[in-house]
Motif scaffolding. Structure first.
Motif, PDB file in Angstrom:
ATOM      1  N   ALA A 133       0.829  -1.212   0.000  1.00 39.90           N
ATOM      2  CA  ALA A 133       0.000   0.000   0.000  1.00 39.90           C
ATOM      3  C   ALA A 133       0.859   1.255   0.000  1.00 39.90           C
ATOM      4  O   ALA A 133       0.384   2.337  -0.286  1.00 39.90           O
ATOM      5  CB  ALA A 133      -0.917   0.006   1.220  1.00 39.90           C
ATOM      6  N   PHE A 134       2.161   1.092   0.300  1.00 36.17           N
ATOM      7  CA  PHE A 134       3.073   2.238   0.345  1.00 36.17           C
ATOM      8  C   PHE A 134       3.557   2.595  -1.054  1.00 36.17           C
ATOM      9  O   PHE A 134       3.883   1.720  -1.856  1.00 36.17           O
ATOM     10  CB  PHE A 134       4.277   1.895   1.226  1.00 36.17           C
ATOM     11  CG  PHE A 134       5.449   2.829   1.024  1.00 36.17           C
ATOM     12  CD1 PHE A 134       5.530   4.010   1.741  1.00 36.17           C
ATOM     13  CD2 PHE A 134       6.450   2.525   0.121  1.00 36.17           C
ATOM     14  CE1 PHE A 134       6.595   4.869   1.549  1.00 36.17           C
ATOM     15  CE2 PHE A 134       7.524   3.382  -0.073  1.00 36.17           C
ATOM     16  CZ  PHE A 134       7.591   4.557   0.651  1.00 36.17           C
ATOM     17  N   SER A 135       3.614   3.906  -1.344  1.00 30.41           N
ATOM     18  CA  SER A 135       4.213   4.344  -2.605  1.00 30.41           C
ATOM     19  C   SER A 135       4.708   5.779  -2.456  1.00 30.41           C
ATOM     20  O   SER A 135       4.281   6.519  -1.561  1.00 30.41           O
ATOM     21  CB  SER A 135       3.213   4.259  -3.759  1.00 30.41           C
ATOM     22  OG  SER A 135       2.157   5.178  -3.569  1.00 30.41           O
ATOM     23  N   GLY A 136       5.618   6.151  -3.337  1.00 32.47           N
ATOM     24  CA  GLY A 136       6.151   7.507  -3.344  1.00 32.47           C
ATOM     25  C   GLY A 136       6.080   8.086  -4.745  1.00 32.47           C
ATOM     26  O   GLY A 136       6.529   7.454  -5.701  1.00 32.47           O
ATOM     27  N   THR A 137       5.507   9.266  -4.874  1.00 25.83           N
ATOM     28  CA  THR A 137       5.377   9.921  -6.172  1.00 25.83           C
ATOM     29  C   THR A 137       6.463  10.986  -6.314  1.00 25.83           C
ATOM     30  O   THR A 137       6.526  11.909  -5.507  1.00 25.83           O
ATOM     31  CB  THR A 137       3.997  10.588  -6.308  1.00 25.83           C
ATOM     32  OG1 THR A 137       2.981   9.595  -6.138  1.00 25.83           O
ATOM     33  CG2 THR A 137       3.845  11.248  -7.670  1.00 25.83           C
ATOM     34  N   PRO A 138       7.318  10.871  -7.340  1.00 30.45           N
ATOM     35  CA  PRO A 138       8.379  11.869  -7.532  1.00 30.45           C
ATOM     36  C   PRO A 138       7.800  13.260  -7.774  1.00 30.45           C
ATOM     37  O   PRO A 138       6.811  13.426  -8.488  1.00 30.45           O
ATOM     38  CB  PRO A 138       9.119  11.360  -8.773  1.00 30.45           C
ATOM     39  CG  PRO A 138       8.817   9.900  -8.841  1.00 30.45           C
ATOM     40  CD  PRO A 138       7.409   9.780  -8.328  1.00 30.45           C
ATOM     41  N   THR A 139       8.404  14.241  -7.170  1.00 29.41           N
ATOM     42  CA  THR A 139       7.977  15.629  -7.350  1.00 29.41           C
ATOM     43  C   THR A 139       9.168  16.535  -7.073  1.00 29.41           C
ATOM     44  O   THR A 139      10.273  16.054  -6.815  1.00 29.41           O
ATOM     45  CB  THR A 139       6.808  15.964  -6.405  1.00 29.41           C
ATOM     46  OG1 THR A 139       6.286  17.253  -6.726  1.00 29.41           O
ATOM     47  CG2 THR A 139       7.237  15.947  -4.943  1.00 29.41           C
ATOM     48  N   LEU A 140       8.975  17.834  -7.157  1.00 32.77           N
ATOM     49  CA  LEU A 140      10.009  18.789  -6.776  1.00 32.77           C
ATOM     50  C   LEU A 140       9.571  19.469  -5.485  1.00 32.77           C
ATOM     51  O   LEU A 140       8.506  20.090  -5.433  1.00 32.77           O
ATOM     52  CB  LEU A 140      10.224  19.830  -7.872  1.00 32.77           C
ATOM     53  CG  LEU A 140      10.927  19.328  -9.134  1.00 32.77           C
ATOM     54  CD1 LEU A 140      10.911  20.401 -10.224  1.00 32.77           C
ATOM     55  CD2 LEU A 140      12.373  18.920  -8.833  1.00 32.77           C
ATOM     56  N   VAL A 141      10.372  19.338  -4.451  1.00 34.69           N
ATOM     57  CA  VAL A 141      10.076  19.906  -3.137  1.00 34.69           C
ATOM     58  C   VAL A 141      11.132  20.952  -2.812  1.00 34.69           C
ATOM     59  O   VAL A 141      12.324  20.652  -2.777  1.00 34.69           O
ATOM     60  CB  VAL A 141      10.075  18.819  -2.046  1.00 34.69           C
ATOM     61  CG1 VAL A 141       9.777  19.433  -0.680  1.00 34.69           C
ATOM     62  CG2 VAL A 141       9.063  17.726  -2.373  1.00 34.69           C
ATOM     63  N   ASN A 142      10.699  22.184  -2.623  1.00 35.09           N
ATOM     64  CA  ASN A 142      11.622  23.271  -2.288  1.00 35.09           C
ATOM     65  C   ASN A 142      12.816  23.314  -3.250  1.00 35.09           C
ATOM     66  O   ASN A 142      13.966  23.435  -2.842  1.00 35.09           O
ATOM     67  CB  ASN A 142      12.093  23.153  -0.839  1.00 35.09           C
ATOM     68  CG  ASN A 142      11.012  23.540   0.140  1.00 35.09           C
ATOM     69  OD1 ASN A 142       9.896  23.013   0.094  1.00 35.09           O
ATOM     70  ND2 ASN A 142      11.305  24.446   1.040  1.00 35.09           N
ATOM     71  N   GLY A 143      12.509  23.200  -4.523  1.00 34.04           N
ATOM     72  CA  GLY A 143      13.530  23.349  -5.550  1.00 34.04           C
ATOM     73  C   GLY A 143      14.387  22.134  -5.813  1.00 34.04           C
ATOM     74  O   GLY A 143      15.347  22.210  -6.583  1.00 34.04           O
ATOM     75  N   ALA A 144      14.080  21.006  -5.194  1.00 31.39           N
ATOM     76  CA  ALA A 144      14.893  19.799  -5.381  1.00 31.39           C
ATOM     77  C   ALA A 144      13.987  18.566  -5.458  1.00 31.39           C
ATOM     78  O   ALA A 144      12.834  18.592  -5.012  1.00 31.39           O
ATOM     79  CB  ALA A 144      15.878  19.645  -4.228  1.00 31.39           C
ATOM     80  N   PRO A 145      14.496  17.463  -6.040  1.00 32.09           N
ATOM     81  CA  PRO A 145      13.689  16.245  -6.110  1.00 32.09           C
ATOM     82  C   PRO A 145      13.238  15.777  -4.731  1.00 32.09           C
ATOM     83  O   PRO A 145      14.001  15.816  -3.761  1.00 32.09           O
ATOM     84  CB  PRO A 145      14.646  15.232  -6.754  1.00 32.09           C
ATOM     85  CG  PRO A 145      15.563  16.067  -7.585  1.00 32.09           C
ATOM     86  CD  PRO A 145      15.778  17.313  -6.756  1.00 32.09           C
ATOM     87  N   GLY A 146      11.991  15.340  -4.644  1.00 34.07           N
ATOM     88  CA  GLY A 146      11.430  14.815  -3.408  1.00 34.07           C
ATOM     89  C   GLY A 146      10.354  13.805  -3.720  1.00 34.07           C
ATOM     90  O   GLY A 146      10.139  13.441  -4.884  1.00 34.07           O
ATOM     91  N   LEU A 147       9.670  13.345  -2.694  1.00 31.88           N
ATOM     92  CA  LEU A 147       8.607  12.344  -2.859  1.00 31.88           C
ATOM     93  C   LEU A 147       7.374  12.755  -2.067  1.00 31.88           C
ATOM     94  O   LEU A 147       7.485  13.234  -0.944  1.00 31.88           O
ATOM     95  CB  LEU A 147       9.065  10.972  -2.356  1.00 31.88           C
ATOM     96  CG  LEU A 147      10.217  10.265  -3.082  1.00 31.88           C
ATOM     97  CD1 LEU A 147      10.643   9.030  -2.288  1.00 31.88           C
ATOM     98  CD2 LEU A 147       9.801   9.868  -4.494  1.00 31.88           C
ATOM     99  N   ILE A 148       6.212  12.550  -2.664  1.00 31.33           N
ATOM    100  CA  ILE A 148       4.964  12.611  -1.915  1.00 31.33           C
ATOM    101  C   ILE A 148       4.644  11.171  -1.524  1.00 31.33           C
ATOM    102  O   ILE A 148       4.446  10.312  -2.383  1.00 31.33           O
ATOM    103  CB  ILE A 148       3.822  13.205  -2.759  1.00 31.33           C
ATOM    104  CG1 ILE A 148       4.120  14.659  -3.109  1.00 31.33           C
ATOM    105  CG2 ILE A 148       2.497  13.119  -1.985  1.00 31.33           C
ATOM    106  CD1 ILE A 148       3.065  15.311  -3.973  1.00 31.33           C
ATOM    107  N   ILE A 149       4.628  10.895  -0.252  1.00 29.74           N
ATOM    108  CA  ILE A 149       4.420   9.541   0.250  1.00 29.74           C
ATOM    109  C   ILE A 149       2.929   9.291   0.462  1.00 29.74           C
ATOM    110  O   ILE A 149       2.246  10.083   1.130  1.00 29.74           O
ATOM    111  CB  ILE A 149       5.175   9.317   1.573  1.00 29.74           C
ATOM    112  CG1 ILE A 149       6.672   9.623   1.391  1.00 29.74           C
ATOM    113  CG2 ILE A 149       4.961   7.899   2.076  1.00 29.74           C
ATOM    114  CD1 ILE A 149       7.385   8.753   0.398  1.00 29.74           C
TER     115      ILE A 149
END
Length: 305
Positions: A246-262
């Motif tokens: 059920a866990f997943s992480g969606t790549p995004t840009l967080v505060n100007g750098a690569p991050g994940l929305i969990i």
């Protein structure tokens, strides 16, 4: 044409409004870098607007500088209020994460200035020191303009700027790696989490990695920093193991750098940002406090100008 500003309606054709709207992204960025909170930055902008709307524009030589001055004064006042709130905050306090556009990531100076790693360093400065550092080092504001904004003499501002710069340089990340390097490390990290591969996770974490979790007493999170690759890896895998596929992480840009929305089961659990040194993750910042996740549905425009 009219614009809504919270409970007020303002005329967009009014010269004061036109100037404020033209500089709004800059003013928000100034306030956010001083406060680390988008919600508080928005409140500062409203206070700035209320004061700006009563100014006689014929007496203003440089409208941008005047607006930055008002914003800075309001942000310093808000910082002092926030410091009292943080004293009773449950667990580590992290900046409110912002989803940012690729343009922000490409503007290296802006991306570094809003990075989670640097924002946490700025948290160690006193309110006036932080304001002076942000205005001088990030926005290249002149000493005389800063002096007018913070109520100090230019000579005093130079001393504050020197002291703040030395403080930040001693604590800021040792290097800023390209976004593609951060993305590669984060992809490897995500893959290891999804598969539950302890060794793969250890391979992408720096030996002295630090994990900070911000649940704000609302969501479960580590109350203290988790230090070291082995402890961080086992802490993460132990938590994710409860959720399985059920866990997943969606790549995004967080505060100007690569991050994940969990997400877990399709529901957002938090936003994960990281700091990479070399090709390994040296810092992990996981914001779970729902009060800090209200802006992850869309990108927040930021500007240095």
């Amino acid at each position: 044409m009219s614009l809504f500003w919270k409970d007020s309606v303002v005329d967009a054709a009014d010269p004061a409004t036109e100037s404020f709207v033209a500089h709004r992204n800059l003013l928000f960025t100034v306030a956010y870098e001083m406060l680390g909170s988008a919600a508080d930055a928005e409140d500062v902008l409203q206070e700035t607007w209320l004061r700006w709307s009563g100014v006689d524009l014929t007496e203003v030589r440089d409208q941008r500088a005047y607006l930055v001055r008002i914003t800075t004064r309001q942000a310093i006042n808000r910082m002092r209020t926030m410091s009292r709130r943080k004293e009773s905050y449950v667990g580590p306090w992290l900046p409110e994460p912002l989803l940012t556009s690729p343009d922000v990531a490409q503007e290296v100076e802006l991306a570094e200035s809003v990075s989670m790693a640097l924002m946490l360093v700025l948290e160690t400065l006193a309110p006036t020191e932080r304001a002076v550092f942000v205005l001088r080092e990030v926005f290249d504001v002149g000493y005389e303009e800063i002096a007018a904004a913070v109520g100090k003499t230019p000579a005093a501002v130079r001393q504050i700027a020197h002291r703040a710069r030395r403080h930040v340089e001693a604590r800021r990340p040792r290097e800023v790696v390209p976004a593609k390097v951060t993305r590669a490390a984060l992809d490897s990290f995500h893959g290891a989490l999804v598969t539950g591969d302890l060794q793969a996770l250890l391979d992408v974490l720096a030996p002295d990695v630090v994990l900070l979790g911000d649940g704000g007493g609302i969501k479960q999170a580590a109350r203290r920093p988790v230090l070291g690759a082995d402890k961080v890896a086992r802490f993460l895998l132990g938590g994710i193991g409860k959720h399985g596929v059920a866990f997943s992480g969606t790549p995004t840009l967080v505060n100007g750098a690569p991050g994940l929305i969990i997400t877990v089961g399709g529901e957002v659990e938090g936003v994960l940002a990281c700091h990479v040194e070399g090709d390994r993750i040296a810092g992990l910042y996981f914001v779970r406090n729902p009060e800090k996740l209200t802006r992850i549905g869309e990108e927040t425009p930021l500007s240095l100008r």
